[in-house]
Design an enzyme around this catalytic site. Structure first.
Site, PDB file in Angstrom:
ATOM      1  CG  HIS A  84      -0.699   0.183   2.488  1.00 32.14           C
ATOM      2  ND1 HIS A  84      -0.162  -0.632   3.295  1.00 32.14           N
ATOM      3  CD2 HIS A  84      -0.459   1.476   3.226  1.00 32.14           C
ATOM      4  CE1 HIS A  84      -0.023  -0.180   4.545  1.00 32.14           C
ATOM      5  NE2 HIS A  84       0.043   1.030   4.406  1.00 32.14           N
ATOM      6  CG  ASP A 219       0.208  -3.979   2.745  1.00 30.86           C
ATOM      7  OD1 ASP A 219       0.915  -3.570   1.810  1.00 30.86           O
ATOM      8  OD2 ASP A 219      -0.463  -3.510   3.459  1.00 30.86           O
ATOM      9  CB  SER A 655       2.623   1.989   6.285  1.00 35.08           C
ATOM     10  OG  SER A 655       1.265   1.567   6.899  1.00 35.08           O
TER      11      SER A 655
HETATM   12  N1  ARG Z   1      -4.526   0.043   7.314  1.00 28.46           N
HETATM   13  C1  ARG Z   1      -3.247   0.410   6.522  1.00 28.46           C
HETATM   14  C2  ARG Z   1      -2.681   1.661   7.031  1.00 28.46           C
HETATM   15  O1  ARG Z   1      -3.125   2.451   7.348  1.00 28.46           O
HETATM   16  C3  ARG Z   1      -3.598   0.538   5.003  1.00 28.46           C
HETATM   17  C4  ARG Z   1      -4.033  -0.904   4.661  1.00 28.46           C
HETATM   18  C5  ARG Z   1      -4.349  -0.507   3.016  1.00 28.46           C
HETATM   19  N2  ARG Z   1      -5.289  -1.428   2.575  1.00 28.46           N
HETATM   20  C6  ARG Z   1      -6.516  -1.255   2.435  1.00 28.46           C
HETATM   21  N3  ARG Z   1      -7.268  -2.249   2.220  1.00 28.46           N
HETATM   22  N4  ARG Z   1      -7.014  -0.013   2.460  1.00 28.46           N
HETATM   23  O2  ARG Z   1      -1.292   1.380   7.227  1.00 28.46           O
END
Ligand code: ARG
Length: 720
Positions: A84, A219, A655
């Site tokens: 992401h 991811d 992330s």
């Molecule tokens: N929740 C994750 C973060 O903020 C991002 C994941 C992205 N995936 C998604 N399905 N939108 O780091």
């Protein structure tokens, strides 16, 4: 954390980090914190964690793009980060024919790597500049101090800026302005895409599984830093070579057990662990529900178009993912803040603070002043949220609103024509970018809806004067949804921003009158001007006062709890931090146990043919069924471990962060937080908070067995 403890110990422990809580500055680790890391399982010296002279783990960590973390994993500048985080670069390299977002991509040699517009930043050094800042603002009133601070920062960072070597400084306010630290970064700007898994791995489970455990998402994505032959940052060039990094992380495929040590380096973007009960109330009652309500609507219209057409999906994917990510976050945040009674706990602590502060002029009125400050701003906060998340949530309206400054220039007879010419050229370039990302059908529905929602939900006294009356005059009753729809249709049909001929005519002879006659500009600018002329100064006064009170409050908290100060850490602010904890299973609610890992078996259990989020390509199904996990198998689970959870304290910005074992080896990449602790920006829950990580063995399996890119595996230093 801020968890809510017994009232008696509250006054001492509310702000003292509990075992796993804390985002520590790796260069300023106190003895107590370091000793605790060792007790938990760390085998490295302080020098190996952070050193000024020798290479240390900090040299392998980087800021990836605008808001993520990455780590160097080979002596040739190879980067691992999240899927992401690489998402917009992967989408940007994709076409409907070569859809890397959907199908994945691997460079089987360096010449196949794809250039991007990304940058990465390494931390060079840090300097405590508290004295320089304080000396420069001595004697100023709070408002003058706030005005002067950017100038002071600039003077400090100008001294270290070195364009040729890509060095820039940034000053961070720590403990709400009680300390100032400058980080000096080295920025590289030739970053190439090396690999990405298909979306069935990288985004498996989509928004349904986002912010949730159990999780089966791979991811990750892979990039490489390039530099000149002598290691200097440079623009993209075929003469550049892979960077020889100061440090890189070895990759462990040994596996780990529930309870093992885990450490995460990275760039957490923001927390507000010293938020007051007033801030939480405003968030829960107005800010979060308004944002969620408006994003619900925007996402619905975008999704309707995305599922119809792969080209639209590719176009909107990145923006949709970003909106959806924080739509779910803020919804969950308020649910958890309510579940944990965070506002009430804060109120209790604040009452104790106020009792302690009695007779101390510096502190005794802090909470009375907070009450006044929030009372003054609260009536307008919903309108501000509807402007930011609603009106400018229409891409056309947001684009049109950006022309307010051009209008200003056109109105001033003194503006040099060269200046106008330059603005028009810039506008033409940004219009091109806007049109490339624009999906007309969804945007038209969004525009109609936000116009209607603002009209219905916001106090009429706060509407732009005359705007809705004139809409009513031309399009009919504002009680009818159809009125807003016909109005939006008319805007889309007539605006010059969507019409090349009209745009050309405007740019040949730009006048304020022509701009004002444009229906998209007229609409968007009415809201912006309404806000700027009547409410912006109230908002600035509100935030300035909060900052002043926050600084005093935090100083008071430290004075009140002198023994706890060593276990205090500053709020996250996108400066490098390290967090330590353990791999750990948990019990999310009564009778439910969540294991510390998810395995490949679960991917097949979640598989739903043709589903938007849970579909799998045949090759992936076959490989998973064949159980050809090779050296990546987890012997204890007799399966391929896909993801795991730890107790580490992280947040957005982390992330892509490396999850490191006690010996300094990479075991995974952090990519998410769990739903049960989504209040983590405000309060860390010591029982329920978990960081969700992709296991590096799954990353390597995807690259190697699913992607056939053994060239990437060969570059790594594997620890078996
Ligand atoms: N929740 C994750 C973060 O903020 C991002 C994941 C992205 N995936 C998604 N399905 N939108 O780091």
């Amino acid at each position: 954390m801020k968890k809510i403890f017994l009232a008696v110990v509250l006054s001492i422990t509310l702000f003292k980090a509990s075992a796993d809580e804390g985002m520590w500055l790796p260069m300023l680790l106190g003895e107590q914190v370091y000793a605790d890391m060792v007790k938990r399982g760390l085998k490295l010296s302080k020098e190996q964690l952070y050193s000024i002279n020798k290479s240390s783990i900090k040299d392998a960590i980087l800021i990836f793009g605008g808001g993520c973390t990455g780590e160097i994993v080979s002596d040739q500048g190879l980067i691992f980060t999240n899927h992401h985080c690489g998402y917009s670069a992967i989408a940007g390299a994709s076409t409907v024919e070569h859809n890397y977002l959907q199908d994945g991509f691997y460079a089987y040699n360096m010449s196949q790597e794809i250039k991007s517009t990304l940058t990465v930043q390494f931390l060079d050094r840090i300097v405590d500049v508290t004295k320089d800042v304080e000396d420069a603002v001595k004697g100023l009133s709070w408002d003058d101090r706030i005005k002067k601070i950017p100038e002071v920062y600039k003077a400090i960072t100008d001294k270290v800026a070195d364009k040729e070597n890509g060095l820039t400084g940034r000053v961070y306010s720590m403990f709400k302005g009680n300390q100032y630290i400058m980080y000096v970064y080295k920025t590289y700007r030739d970053i190439r895409l090396v690999g990405a898994p298909p979306e069935s791995v990288g985004k498996f489970g989509g928004d349904t599984d986002n912010w949730e455990w159990p999780r089966h998402t791979g991811d990750f994505s892979v990039f490489r830093v390039y530099a000149t032959k002598d290691g200097k940052p440079a623009d993209y060039s075929t003469d550049n070579v892979p960077l020889k990094p100061k440090a890189f992380l070895p990759v462990s495929i040994k596996g780990f057990k529930d309870g093992d040590y885990s450490m995460i380096y990275g760039y957490p973007g923001g927390t507000n662990r010293y938020e007051t009960s007033y801030g939480i109330k405003l968030k829960n009652e107005i800010e979060n529900p308004s944002l969620v309500n408006l994003r619900d609507m925007r996402l619905k219209y975008m999704h309707e178009q995305m599922i119809k057409d792969p080209a639209v999906k590719l176009k909107l994917a990145n923006s949709y993912a970003g909106i959806a990510n924080y739509w779910k976050f803020y919804d969950g945040e308020t649910k958890q803040l309510i579940k944990f009674h965070t506002q009430q706990q804060k109120e209790e602590y604040e009452a104790k603070f106020t009792a302690w502060a009695k007779g101390k002029p510096e502190y005794e009125n802090i909470f009375a002043d907070y009450a006044k400050n929030y009372a003054a701003w609260t009536p307008y906060s919903k309108m501000r949220q509807y402007l930011n998340e609603g009106i400018t949530g229409s891409p056309l309206a947001a684009f049109a609103a950006s022309f307010v400054s051009l209008e200003d220039k056109l109105l001033k007879p003194s503006t040099p024509s060269a200046d106008i010419k330059k603005s028009i050229e810039a506008a033409t370039a940004s219009r091109k970018a806007f049109l490339e990302g624009e999906d007309l059908p969804s945007d038209e529905k969004i525009l109609a809806s936000v116009a209607m929602m603002f009209y219905n939900d916001i106090d009429k006294n706060q509407h732009p004067v005359g705007l809705y009356e004139s809409m009513k005059g031309t399009f009919g009753s504002l009680k009818e949804e159809n009125t807003f729809k016909s109005w939006a249709r008319d805007v889309f049909a007539k605006t010059m921003f969507l019409d090349d001929t009209k745009w050309d005519a405007f740019t040949k002879a730009p006048t304020a009158a022509a701009l004002q006659a444009d229906p998209a500009f007229a609409f968007a600018s009415a809201f912006v001007k309404n806000y700027n002329s009547k409410y912006a100064s109230l908002f600035t006064a509100f935030t300035n006062k909060n900052a002043e009170l926050g600084r005093a409050y935090l100083k008071g908290v430290m004075e009140m709890n002198p023994t706890a100060v060593k276990k205090m850490y500053p709020d996250a602010n996108f400066s490098m931090r390290v967090s330590y904890g353990n791999v750990k299973s948990y019990r999310p609610r009564d009778a439910v146990f969540y294991d510390y890992v998810c395995t490949a078996k679960g991917i097949l259990e979640k598989y739903v043919p043709k589903d938007y989020e849970f579909d799998l390509p045949t090759k992936q199904i076959e490989l998973l069924k064949a159980r050809d996990f090779g050296q990546y198998i987890d012997k204890a689970k007799n399966d391929l471990v896909v993801t795991f959870i730890t107790t580490n304290d992280i947040t957005g910005g982390n992330s892509g962060s490396p999850v490191i074992d006690g010996n300094g080896n990479l075991i995974g990449l952090a990519f998410d937080g769990n739903y049960e602790a989504l209040s983590h920006k405000i309060a860390f829950d010591k029982d329920l908070n978990r960081t969700i990580c992709v296991d590096v063995r799954y990353v390597l399996w995807c690259i190697d067995k699913l992607g056939g890119a053994s060239n990437i595996i060969k570059e790594l230093k594997l620890v078996r």
